[in-house]
Design a protein around this motif. Structure first.
Motif, PDB file in Angstrom:
ATOM      1  N   LYS A 177       0.844  -1.189   0.000  1.00 11.51           N
ATOM      2  CA  LYS A 177       0.000   0.000   0.000  1.00 11.51           C
ATOM      3  C   LYS A 177       0.880   1.240   0.000  1.00 11.51           C
ATOM      4  O   LYS A 177       1.762   1.389   0.846  1.00 11.51           O
ATOM      5  CB  LYS A 177      -0.919   0.010   1.223  1.00 11.51           C
TER       6      LYS A 177
ATOM      7  N   ARG B 142       1.557  11.924  -8.470  1.00 12.63           N
ATOM      8  CA  ARG B 142       2.496  11.529  -7.404  1.00 12.63           C
ATOM      9  C   ARG B 142       2.801  10.049  -7.580  1.00 12.63           C
ATOM     10  O   ARG B 142       1.937   9.206  -7.387  1.00 12.63           O
ATOM     11  CB  ARG B 142       1.897  11.807  -6.032  1.00 12.63           C
TER      12      ARG B 142
ATOM     13  N   TYR C 239       8.736   9.287  -3.402  1.00 11.17           N
ATOM     14  CA  TYR C 239       7.739   9.658  -4.399  1.00 11.17           C
ATOM     15  C   TYR C 239       8.301  10.730  -5.332  1.00 11.17           C
ATOM     16  O   TYR C 239       9.096  11.570  -4.921  1.00 11.17           O
ATOM     17  CB  TYR C 239       6.479  10.213  -3.731  1.00 11.17           C
TER      18      TYR C 239
ATOM     19  N   ASP D 122       0.829   5.693  -0.833  1.00 18.53           N
ATOM     20  CA  ASP D 122      -0.011   6.887  -0.866  1.00 18.53           C
ATOM     21  C   ASP D 122      -0.162   7.349  -2.310  1.00 18.53           C
ATOM     22  O   ASP D 122       0.759   7.918  -2.895  1.00 18.53           O
ATOM     23  CB  ASP D 122       0.623   7.983  -0.007  1.00 18.53           C
ATOM     24  N   THR D 123      -1.309   7.074  -2.888  1.00 18.47           N
ATOM     25  CA  THR D 123      -1.545   7.411  -4.291  1.00 18.47           C
ATOM     26  C   THR D 123      -2.333   8.720  -4.380  1.00 18.47           C
ATOM     27  O   THR D 123      -3.382   8.871  -3.778  1.00 18.47           O
ATOM     28  CB  THR D 123      -2.324   6.299  -5.002  1.00 18.47           C
ATOM     29  N   ARG D 124      -1.772   9.652  -5.136  1.00 18.57           N
ATOM     30  CA  ARG D 124      -2.426  10.932  -5.406  1.00 18.57           C
ATOM     31  C   ARG D 124      -2.187  11.280  -6.863  1.00 18.57           C
ATOM     32  O   ARG D 124      -1.276  10.725  -7.488  1.00 18.57           O
ATOM     33  CB  ARG D 124      -1.841  12.041  -4.513  1.00 18.57           C
TER      34      ARG D 124
ATOM     35  N   ASP E   1       6.752  13.623  -6.915  1.00 15.11           N
ATOM     36  CA  ASP E   1       5.535  14.427  -6.833  1.00 15.11           C
ATOM     37  C   ASP E   1       5.679  15.627  -7.768  1.00 15.11           C
ATOM     38  O   ASP E   1       6.400  16.583  -7.466  1.00 15.11           O
ATOM     39  CB  ASP E   1       5.320  14.897  -5.398  1.00 15.11           C
TER      40      ASP E   1
END
Length: 451
Positions: free
Chosen positions: A148, A155, A168, A150-152, A170
């Protein structure tokens, strides 16, 4: 008793085997418990030995004299929280009056030896609170990204840091970046991870690969435009500049600045526009920037100036229009000609794989952090993919991208080929996908055919 002894021997043997062959499994089964107990038991003595204690305050000394009690001991930083992770421990400390976050950072190596951990890093969360991240094993030896992340939007998780956290890329925070690395340093694998991470997103990919497209053409189904030679690259960059100017006209038309419009709704870039009007963001990947800057004749020099000028304009003005640059190369410095240092100044993100000389490391981090330069030139040749990542704030990390083969990246791009946007400005540069192995065809419609 004999059965207990046999069971104990088997457990110790299993723990030793796991620590040797599967350090991640060992950490999750045995290591995290042993490390937590070791930190809690040794904490006070280690803090005192590392110089991270403060003498008792005056009122405590006065109270001890008044009550005829022993002199209070020096105080260590308070443990606010101890949290185990899949790769180590996270220790949050509350500093005592007179202590500074730099004191903890300077003692990181001593803490690593005292707590028998593989690595220790620290960072200041807020005034008086420091987070110490300790890793229990070499997480960069065999990179395993967490299930898992942090998906944005915009990013992309591309690598793992030495403290076990995810690195990441970003684009909203760091619009443009420079990636350096010698041959066989892992630069191409880093780029594949980046393309594979962007493939599922609503973004247009534009590639410039002057090695006749050997790096990016296998991923062409996910690219809206590709150029495989400097002539085509010059025309493609001019088309991107025209697209950028058109997007600014769209933003200007939608601002409608009046007294009735709240400040938060005044559009200044594409992310302030409504969803139905927002143009698709574009990520431009340049595989080898030196091929765009070299020239051997007057005509090639004019083409080179045209290319560098377009890149500088995109780097200076492209962020608000949703155009982001990802520049890769083996070297990147003033010897490539005028305008190069101006372009480098706009590339906030810096990543350096193994380099062959200190000058190359200075190209990436000389204006950021001397420590990052030293770390970049110490990367061993056998650790492909290991890199130093930093930005203009001066912070830097050791990272390593998971190994991704060209076939894996191509499969990911083919699976998400339906997300490839068709941009009218870039239609002449859409890669041709009807080529066969026996027929040499141009990579794009405007590229000259090779014999």
């Amino acid at each position: 008793m004999a059965a207990f002894t046999v069971a104990l021997v088997l457990i110790v043997a299993a723990a030793g085997l796991l620590r040797w062959r599967r350090p991640a499994w060992y950490w999750m089964t045995f290591g995290v418990t042993l490390a937590s107990l070791r930190v809690l038991i040794r904490y006070a003595s280690v803090m005192d030995a590392c110089g991270l204690t403060v003498p008792p305050s005056r009122w405590r000394l006065a109270l001890a004299r008044m009550t005829n009690r022993p002199v209070p001991e020096s105080r260590s930083p308070r443990i606010l929280r101890l949290r185990p992770t899949r790769t180590g421990l996270v220790l949050r400390l509350g500093l005592r009056p007179g202590q500074d976050a730099f004191d903890v950072a300077a003692a990181s190596d001593r803490l690593r030896h005292s707590f028998s951990m593989y690595g220790v890093t620290s960072r200041e969360l807020r005034s008086g609170v420091v987070e110490v991240r300790m890793t229990g094993y070499d997480v960069l030896k065999r990179v395993q990204m967490p299930a898992k992340v942090d998906t944005r939007p915009m990013r992309v998780p591309v690598a793992l840091r030495e403290d076990g956290s995810v690195h990441y890329r970003d684009y909203r925070a760091v619009p443009h970046a420079l990636t350096l690395g010698a041959t066989e340093s892992g630069k191409s694998v880093y780029q594949r991870n980046l393309v594979a991470g962007l493939a599922p997103m609503d973004v247009a990919l534009v590639g410039i690969d002057c090695k006749q497209g050997v790096e990016l053409f296998p991923l062409a189904r996910r690219f809206s435009a590709l150029a495989d030679n400097p002539d085509t690259a010059a025309e493609l960059l001019d088309a991107l500049v025209s697209r950028m100017e058109g997007i600014y006209q769209l933003i200007r038309a939608e601002q409608r600045i009046t007294a009735a419009v709240p400040d938060a709704e005044i559009a200044a870039d594409i992310w302030d526009l409504p969803d139905h009007l927002r143009p698709v963001p574009v990520v431009v990947l340049v595989d080898e920037v030196a091929e765009l800057a070299l020239f051997a004749s007057k005509d090639e020099e004019k083409r080179r100036d045209r290319i560098i000028t377009a890149l500088v304009r995109l780097a200076q003005l492209g962020r608000a229009a949703g155009i982001y640059l990802e520049i890769c190369g083996q070297r990147f410095g003033s010897e490539l000609g005028k305008g190069i240092t101006m372009l480098r100044a706009q590339l906030t993100g810096r990543t350096a794989h193994r380099v062959n000389d200190e000058t190359s490391a200075n190209m990436a981090f000389g204006d950021i952090s001397p420590d990052a330069v030293l770390a970049a030139i110490q990367i061993p040749a056998e650790l492909r993919g290991l890199a130093i990542a930093g930005d203009s704030t001066g912070g830097w990390h050791r990272i390593r991208a998971p190994h991704t083969s060209l076939r894996q990246a191509a499969n990911t791009c083919n699976r998400h080929a339906d997300r490839t946007p068709d941009l009218p400005e870039l239609a002449p540069f859409r890669p041709e996908l009807t080529a066969t192995a026996a027929t040499a065809v141009p990579l794009s419609k405007t590229a000259p055919a090779t014999a």
